[in-house]
Design a protein around this motif. Structure first.
Motif, short mmCIF file in Angstrom:
data_model
loop_
_atom_site.label_atom_id
_atom_site.label_comp_id
_atom_site.label_asym_id
_atom_site.label_seq_id
_atom_site.Cartn_x
_atom_site.Cartn_y
_atom_site.Cartn_z
N UNK A 70 -18.73 11.73 4.83
CA UNK A 70 -19.70 10.89 4.10
C UNK A 70 -19.13 9.51 3.80
N UNK A 71 -17.90 9.27 4.27
CA UNK A 71 -17.24 7.98 4.06
C UNK A 71 -17.26 7.56 2.59
N UNK A 72 -16.97 8.53 1.70
CA UNK A 72 -16.85 8.23 0.27
C UNK A 72 -15.71 7.23 0.09
N UNK A 73 -15.92 6.14 -0.66
CA UNK A 73 -14.83 5.17 -0.83
C UNK A 73 -13.60 5.83 -1.46
N UNK A 74 -12.43 5.55 -0.90
CA UNK A 74 -11.24 6.22 -1.40
C UNK A 74 -10.88 5.74 -2.80
N UNK A 75 -10.30 6.65 -3.58
CA UNK A 75 -9.92 6.32 -4.96
C UNK A 75 -8.60 7.01 -5.30
N UNK A 76 -7.49 6.49 -4.72
CA UNK A 76 -6.19 7.11 -5.00
C UNK A 76 -5.63 6.62 -6.34
N UNK A 77 -4.64 7.35 -6.89
CA UNK A 77 -3.97 6.86 -8.10
C UNK A 77 -3.03 5.72 -7.75
N UNK A 78 -2.39 5.83 -6.60
CA UNK A 78 -1.45 4.80 -6.16
C UNK A 78 -2.18 3.95 -5.13
N UNK A 79 -2.60 2.77 -5.55
CA UNK A 79 -3.48 1.97 -4.69
C UNK A 79 -2.67 1.27 -3.59
N UNK A 80 -3.18 1.38 -2.37
CA UNK A 80 -2.57 0.69 -1.23
C UNK A 80 -3.49 -0.46 -0.85
N UNK A 81 -3.05 -1.68 -1.09
CA UNK A 81 -3.93 -2.83 -0.80
C UNK A 81 -4.02 -3.09 0.70
N UNK A 82 -3.08 -2.53 1.45
CA UNK A 82 -2.99 -2.70 2.91
C UNK A 82 -2.70 -4.16 3.31
N UNK A 83 -2.40 -5.01 2.33
CA UNK A 83 -1.97 -6.37 2.66
C UNK A 83 -0.55 -6.28 3.18
N UNK A 84 -0.25 -7.03 4.21
CA UNK A 84 1.13 -7.06 4.72
C UNK A 84 1.36 -8.30 5.57
N UNK A 85 2.63 -8.76 5.63
CA UNK A 85 2.92 -9.91 6.48
C UNK A 85 2.75 -9.54 7.96
N UNK A 86 2.55 -10.56 8.82
CA UNK A 86 2.20 -10.29 10.23
C UNK A 86 3.22 -9.45 10.97
N UNK A 87 4.51 -9.60 10.66
CA UNK A 87 5.50 -8.82 11.43
C UNK A 87 5.37 -7.32 11.14
N UNK A 88 4.96 -6.99 9.91
CA UNK A 88 4.76 -5.57 9.57
C UNK A 88 3.49 -5.04 10.26
N UNK A 89 2.47 -5.87 10.24
CA UNK A 89 1.21 -5.50 10.91
C UNK A 89 1.47 -5.21 12.40
N UNK A 90 2.32 -6.05 13.00
CA UNK A 90 2.62 -5.88 14.42
C UNK A 90 3.33 -4.54 14.66
N UNK A 91 4.22 -4.14 13.74
CA UNK A 91 4.91 -2.84 13.92
C UNK A 91 3.92 -1.69 13.77
N UNK A 92 2.99 -1.84 12.82
CA UNK A 92 1.98 -0.80 12.62
C UNK A 92 1.13 -0.65 13.88
N UNK A 93 0.73 -1.80 14.44
CA UNK A 93 -0.10 -1.75 15.65
C UNK A 93 0.67 -1.15 16.83
N UNK A 94 1.97 -1.46 16.88
CA UNK A 94 2.79 -0.90 17.96
C UNK A 94 2.85 0.63 17.85
N UNK A 95 2.99 1.12 16.60
CA UNK A 95 3.01 2.58 16.40
C UNK A 95 1.72 3.20 16.92
N UNK A 96 0.56 2.65 16.50
CA UNK A 96 -0.72 3.23 16.91
C UNK A 96 -0.89 3.18 18.43
N UNK A 97 -0.50 2.03 19.02
CA UNK A 97 -0.65 1.85 20.47
C UNK A 97 0.22 2.85 21.24
N UNK A 98 1.52 2.92 20.86
CA UNK A 98 2.45 3.80 21.57
C UNK A 98 2.00 5.26 21.46
N UNK A 99 1.63 5.62 20.22
CA UNK A 99 1.24 7.02 19.98
C UNK A 99 0.01 7.39 20.79
#
Ligand SMILES: Cc1cc2nc3c(=O)[nH]c(=O)nc-3n(C[C@H](O)[C@H](O)[C@H](O)COP(=O)(O)O)c2cc1C
Length: 228
Positions: A70-99
């Motif tokens: 139902x795509x209920x909006x997530x509501x964790x206690x420990x909030x992850x803003x998902x903001x990150x500098x570009x070099x971290x974003x690039x590593x995340x994308x590399x993980x998803x791509x490789x996997x």
């Protein structure tokens, strides 16, 4: 130089497919008894562990799937803003791509066809990798989370290593605590606790491509600065 912990540190990896085999209570208690030697700020040992398995675990997974569908909006206690500098974003994308490309190639070799239409990742994720249990790490709400969750992190890695050397796999997950209210429903006495992560645990399916894709780490020089 190879030390007694070198292998454990390098070989432990996130396990995302498990065999349908329960973890004996004695073994789990042995792991937790070893992991409790993790450091914590002023030895407060602030992290509480809830072992969720059996019927309450099934109930949690069913509700997690319903919320995901139902795509209920997530509501964790420990909030992850998902903001990150570009070099971290690039590593995340590399993980998803490789996997993804490794799994697709391996499944093609095994004659496994991709699901059509594909199941949305969060809906598929509600099965929690087929693990027989999760350890939910929580801490008193009154503790400032950004600092307090450092204690939980130390315990999480200690649990993962103690499990790994005993032939068990783990996957530390933030996604499975993204609906704090669902956990509060199945875990007794947690109104005054914040949920930090859930660690899936079980016997790894070593054949599964998702447990075999190559992992990388950046070189030491890329994250360490010597100031002399
Ligand atoms: C705080 C934290 C949250 C994580 N959340 C998830 C998650 O929700 N789902 C998942 O599949 N893996 C999750 N992971 C696992 C990481 O993706 C994994 O540790 C990373 O890609 C490095 O791979 P490795 O553990 O196999 O070395 C999480 C790890 C940490 C430390």
């Amino acid at each position: 130089m190879t030390t007694p912990i070198t292998e454990a540190l390098k070989e432990r990896r996130a396990i995302r497919r498990y065999l349908p085999k329960p973890v004996p209570d004695d073994l789990l208690k042995e792991i937790l008894a070893e992991a409790r030697w993790a450091p914590s700020a002023t030895n407060t040992q602030s992290t509480y562990v809830y072992v969720l398995s059996g019927e309450p675990f099934e109930q949690f997974k069913t509700e997690l799937k319903m919320y995901s569908e139902s795509e209920v909006p997530e509501a964790p206690d420990l909030v992850n803003t998902r903001d990150m500098p570009p070099e971290l974003k690039a590593r995340q994308e590399e993980l998803f791509r490789t996997r993804m490309s490794f799994i697709a190639a391996e499944e093609a070799k095994m004659g496994i066809k991709p699901q059509d239409p594909p199941v949305p990742p969060l809906v598929a994720g509600a099965a929690i990798f087929g693990a027989p249990l999760v350890l939910v790490l929580a801490m008193p709400k009154i503790i400032g989370l950004p600092y307090g969750c450092f204690d939980a992190g130390m315990l999480a890695q200690s649990i993962a290593l103690a499990a790994h050397v005993r032939g068990l796999g783990t996957c530390i997950t933030g996604s499975n605590v993204r609906y704090a209210e669902l956990l509060r429903k199945v875990l007794p006495g947690t109104d005054d606790k914040s949920f930090i992560v859930a660690i899936a645990m079980g016997y790894p399916d070593l054949e599964a491509p998702v447990n075999r894709f190559p992992r990388t780490r950046i070189p030491v020089d890329e994250f360490v600065t010597f100031v002399r």
